[in-house]
Design a protein around this motif. Sequence first.
Motif, PDB file in Angstrom:
ATOM      1  N   LEU A   1       0.837  -1.202   0.000  1.00 46.48           N
ATOM      2  CA  LEU A   1       0.000   0.000   0.000  1.00 46.48           C
ATOM      3  C   LEU A   1       0.869   1.248   0.000  1.00 46.48           C
ATOM      4  N   ARG A   2       1.968   1.192   0.714  1.00 44.54           N
ATOM      5  CA  ARG A   2       2.911   2.320   0.747  1.00 44.54           C
ATOM      6  C   ARG A   2       3.422   2.622  -0.658  1.00 44.54           C
ATOM      7  N   ASN A   3       3.707   1.575  -1.425  1.00 46.10           N
ATOM      8  CA  ASN A   3       4.187   1.746  -2.797  1.00 46.10           C
ATOM      9  C   ASN A   3       3.084   2.219  -3.738  1.00 46.10           C
ATOM     10  N   LEU A   4       1.853   1.914  -3.398  1.00 51.26           N
ATOM     11  CA  LEU A   4       0.721   2.285  -4.244  1.00 51.26           C
ATOM     12  C   LEU A   4       0.290   3.735  -4.025  1.00 51.26           C
ATOM     13  N   ASP A   5       0.116   4.136  -2.759  1.00 49.87           N
ATOM     14  CA  ASP A   5      -0.380   5.477  -2.466  1.00 49.87           C
ATOM     15  C   ASP A   5      -0.007   5.842  -1.032  1.00 49.87           C
ATOM     16  N   GLU A   6       0.802   6.876  -0.871  1.00 51.95           N
ATOM     17  CA  GLU A   6       1.315   7.234   0.443  1.00 51.95           C
ATOM     18  C   GLU A   6       0.231   7.726   1.401  1.00 51.95           C
ATOM     19  N   VAL A   7      -0.757   8.430   0.891  1.00 53.19           N
ATOM     20  CA  VAL A   7      -1.827   8.921   1.759  1.00 53.19           C
ATOM     21  C   VAL A   7      -2.654   7.738   2.275  1.00 53.19           C
ATOM     22  N   ALA A   8      -2.981   6.812   1.387  1.00 48.91           N
ATOM     23  CA  ALA A   8      -3.721   5.616   1.803  1.00 48.91           C
ATOM     24  C   ALA A   8      -2.903   4.807   2.802  1.00 48.91           C
ATOM     25  N   TYR A   9      -1.595   4.730   2.572  1.00 50.17           N
ATOM     26  CA  TYR A   9      -0.705   4.040   3.505  1.00 50.17           C
ATOM     27  C   TYR A   9      -0.800   4.656   4.901  1.00 50.17           C
ATOM     28  N   LEU A  10      -0.729   5.986   4.982  1.00 45.08           N
ATOM     29  CA  LEU A  10      -0.808   6.648   6.285  1.00 45.08           C
ATOM     30  C   LEU A  10      -2.147   6.378   6.968  1.00 45.08           C
ATOM     31  N   ARG A  11      -3.215   6.389   6.202  1.00 43.48           N
ATOM     32  CA  ARG A  11      -4.534   6.100   6.770  1.00 43.48           C
ATOM     33  C   ARG A  11      -4.560   4.685   7.349  1.00 43.48           C
TER      34      ARG A  11
END
Length: 105
Positions: free
Chosen positions: A65-75
């Motif tokens: 998820l971190r590699n896909l989208d950083e904002v989604a990763y933080l969520r």
Amino acid sequence: MKRSGAVEPFSRDKVIVGARKACQGRPVTDGDLAILAQKVEEALRQTGQSTFEANEIGLAILDPLRNLDEVAYLRFASVYRAFESLEDFEAAIADLRADRHPNED
């Protein structure tokens, strides 16, 4: 294995549902989420374990998820890593920035 001790089969669909919540409003496609779920399943299989706690699966979602989208990763990380303060978010953001711009000594 759920917190209650109940055991159920791994479900890519559940991975996708969890990740989709974190990706709400982000430029992430259903195809992106399907690939993420596949990566999570492959990573879990590579460990050789046959049973995982539900929380371990949540944690396994973090890197893809971190590699896909950083904002989604933080969520997502705020839930699965149990962020309790702004400092937790700041530390996670600092890690993201460090990975983006590694220190070139």
